[in-house]
Scaffold this motif. Structure first.
Motif, PDB file in Angstrom:
ATOM      1  N   GLN A  10       0.815  -1.217   0.000  1.00  0.00           N
ATOM      2  CA  GLN A  10       0.000   0.000   0.000  1.00  0.00           C
ATOM      3  C   GLN A  10       0.850   1.269   0.000  1.00  0.00           C
ATOM      4  O   GLN A  10       0.318   2.380   0.039  1.00  0.00           O
ATOM      5  N   GLY A  11       2.170   1.098  -0.030  1.00  0.00           N
ATOM      6  CA  GLY A  11       3.055   2.257  -0.019  1.00  0.00           C
ATOM      7  C   GLY A  11       3.144   2.931   1.330  1.00  0.00           C
ATOM      8  O   GLY A  11       3.479   4.120   1.418  1.00  0.00           O
ATOM      9  N   ILE A  12       2.854   2.194   2.394  1.00  0.00           N
ATOM     10  CA  ILE A  12       2.895   2.760   3.745  1.00  0.00           C
ATOM     11  C   ILE A  12       4.279   2.530   4.345  1.00  0.00           C
ATOM     12  O   ILE A  12       4.754   1.391   4.398  1.00  0.00           O
ATOM     13  N   PRO A  13       4.962   3.577   4.807  1.00  0.00           N
ATOM     14  CA  PRO A  13       6.290   3.394   5.414  1.00  0.00           C
ATOM     15  C   PRO A  13       6.215   2.489   6.643  1.00  0.00           C
ATOM     16  O   PRO A  13       5.242   2.521   7.404  1.00  0.00           O
ATOM     17  N   VAL A  14       7.232   1.683   6.827  1.00  0.00           N
ATOM     18  CA  VAL A  14       7.300   0.756   7.956  1.00  0.00           C
ATOM     19  C   VAL A  14       8.545   1.081   8.779  1.00  0.00           C
ATOM     20  O   VAL A  14       9.634   1.241   8.231  1.00  0.00           O
ATOM     21  N   VAL A  15       8.379   1.207  10.087  1.00  0.00           N
ATOM     22  CA  VAL A  15       9.499   1.474  10.991  1.00  0.00           C
ATOM     23  C   VAL A  15       9.818   0.196  11.762  1.00  0.00           C
ATOM     24  O   VAL A  15       8.938  -0.406  12.376  1.00  0.00           O
ATOM     25  N   VAL A  16      11.079  -0.209  11.710  1.00  0.00           N
ATOM     26  CA  VAL A  16      11.542  -1.396  12.426  1.00  0.00           C
ATOM     27  C   VAL A  16      12.541  -0.941  13.485  1.00  0.00           C
ATOM     28  O   VAL A  16      13.491  -0.217  13.177  1.00  0.00           O
ATOM     29  N   THR A  17      12.343  -1.335  14.709  1.00  0.00           N
ATOM     30  CA  THR A  17      13.231  -0.929  15.794  1.00  0.00           C
ATOM     31  C   THR A  17      14.092  -2.104  16.259  1.00  0.00           C
ATOM     32  O   THR A  17      13.833  -3.257  15.913  1.00  0.00           O
ATOM     33  N   HIS A  18      15.124  -1.767  17.030  1.00  0.00           N
ATOM     34  CA  HIS A  18      16.002  -2.759  17.664  1.00  0.00           C
ATOM     35  C   HIS A  18      16.732  -3.643  16.651  1.00  0.00           C
ATOM     36  O   HIS A  18      16.893  -4.849  16.863  1.00  0.00           O
ATOM     37  N   ILE A  19      17.169  -3.051  15.549  1.00  0.00           N
ATOM     38  CA  ILE A  19      18.019  -3.786  14.613  1.00  0.00           C
ATOM     39  C   ILE A  19      19.389  -3.963  15.259  1.00  0.00           C
ATOM     40  O   ILE A  19      19.985  -3.004  15.747  1.00  0.00           O
ATOM     41  N   GLN A  20      19.896  -5.164  15.275  1.00  0.00           N
ATOM     42  CA  GLN A  20      21.144  -5.471  15.958  1.00  0.00           C
ATOM     43  C   GLN A  20      22.311  -5.487  14.974  1.00  0.00           C
ATOM     44  O   GLN A  20      22.493  -6.428  14.217  1.00  0.00           O
ATOM     45  N   MET A  21      23.092  -4.403  14.978  1.00  0.00           N
ATOM     46  CA  MET A  21      24.312  -4.352  14.179  1.00  0.00           C
ATOM     47  C   MET A  21      25.465  -4.868  15.035  1.00  0.00           C
ATOM     48  O   MET A  21      25.509  -4.638  16.247  1.00  0.00           O
ATOM     49  N   GLN A  22      26.416  -5.556  14.419  1.00  0.00           N
ATOM     50  CA  GLN A  22      27.498  -6.181  15.168  1.00  0.00           C
ATOM     51  C   GLN A  22      28.622  -5.208  15.517  1.00  0.00           C
ATOM     52  O   GLN A  22      29.226  -5.294  16.565  1.00  0.00           O
TER      53      GLN A  22
END
Length: 204
Positions: A10-22
């Motif tokens: 639907q073209g709706i932005p999605v926010v993802v939190t707590h991405i674990q970068m090394q």
């Protein structure tokens, strides 16, 4: 994945939190690893450019918002073609950490670009580094990115931000518009902002 694809379609932005970068991808890393490299930075408000050492830029980068002599950015450094070679650890960490890897990795099975013919013209898919000094949130200053239209979907990861002057945690602000808003945005730029051209105001 199913829920993400529902909103994505639907073209709706999605926010993802707590991405674990090394890794620890902060200014200190770039100062230590690449500080002696010379780059060009751009003043986001005046368009002025100047050469600067990476170390000097990132020392300026960690100052509190509003203390530098402008909103300077180090855009798309290094160029996409050199990213994996210059930042192999960051490149691997990025590929291994991004959400929905089937769609977002450069080798993701559902990433349409992976299936381009070998001699096809593939859009620039990154990754890219974007580093900019903080902007003052008032009517007298600009952000660090001009209004534009991406040719593909984009995934942005905020790796680090300086604290604000009041000590609160720093952050990034993205103002996103629906493709359906393009006529309204163009009209706003022409009638309210006074854009005279040349070209399309959304791309200029």
């Amino acid at each position: 994945m199913h829920e993400f694809r529902h909103y994505w379609a639907q073209g709706i932005p999605v926010v993802v939190t707590h991405i674990q970068m090394q890794g620890t991808w902060d200014p200190a890393y770039f100062i230590k690893a690449h500080g002696e490299k010379k780059v060009t930075v751009i003043n986001c408000e005046t368009g002025k450019t100047k050469p600067i050492f990476v170390a000097n830029f990132f020392k300026m980068f960690i100052e509190a918002v509003g203390k530098a002599d402008g909103i300077w950015k180090l855009k798309d450094w290094p160029p996409t073609s050199e990213f994996a070679a210059m930042f192999p650890d960051l490149f691997a960490d990025f590929e291994n950490s991004i959400p929905f890897p089937e769609l977002t990795r450069l080798d993701g099975v559902l990433n349409f670009a992976v299936h381009f013919p070998w001699n096809g013209i593939v859009p620039d898919l990154g990754p890219k580094g974007y580093n900019a000094l903080g902007s003052v949130q008032d009517d007298c200053h600009s952000g660090s990115t001009c209004l534009h239209l991406d040719v593909t979907d984009a995934l942005n990861i905020l790796l680090w931000a300086a604290n604000l002057e009041d000590g609160k945690a720093g952050h990034a602000v993205w103002d996103l518009f629906s493709p359906d808003d393009l006529p309204k945005l163009r009209e706003f730029c022409w009638k309210t902002v006074g854009f005279k051209g040349p070209g399309d105001p959304v791309y200029s």
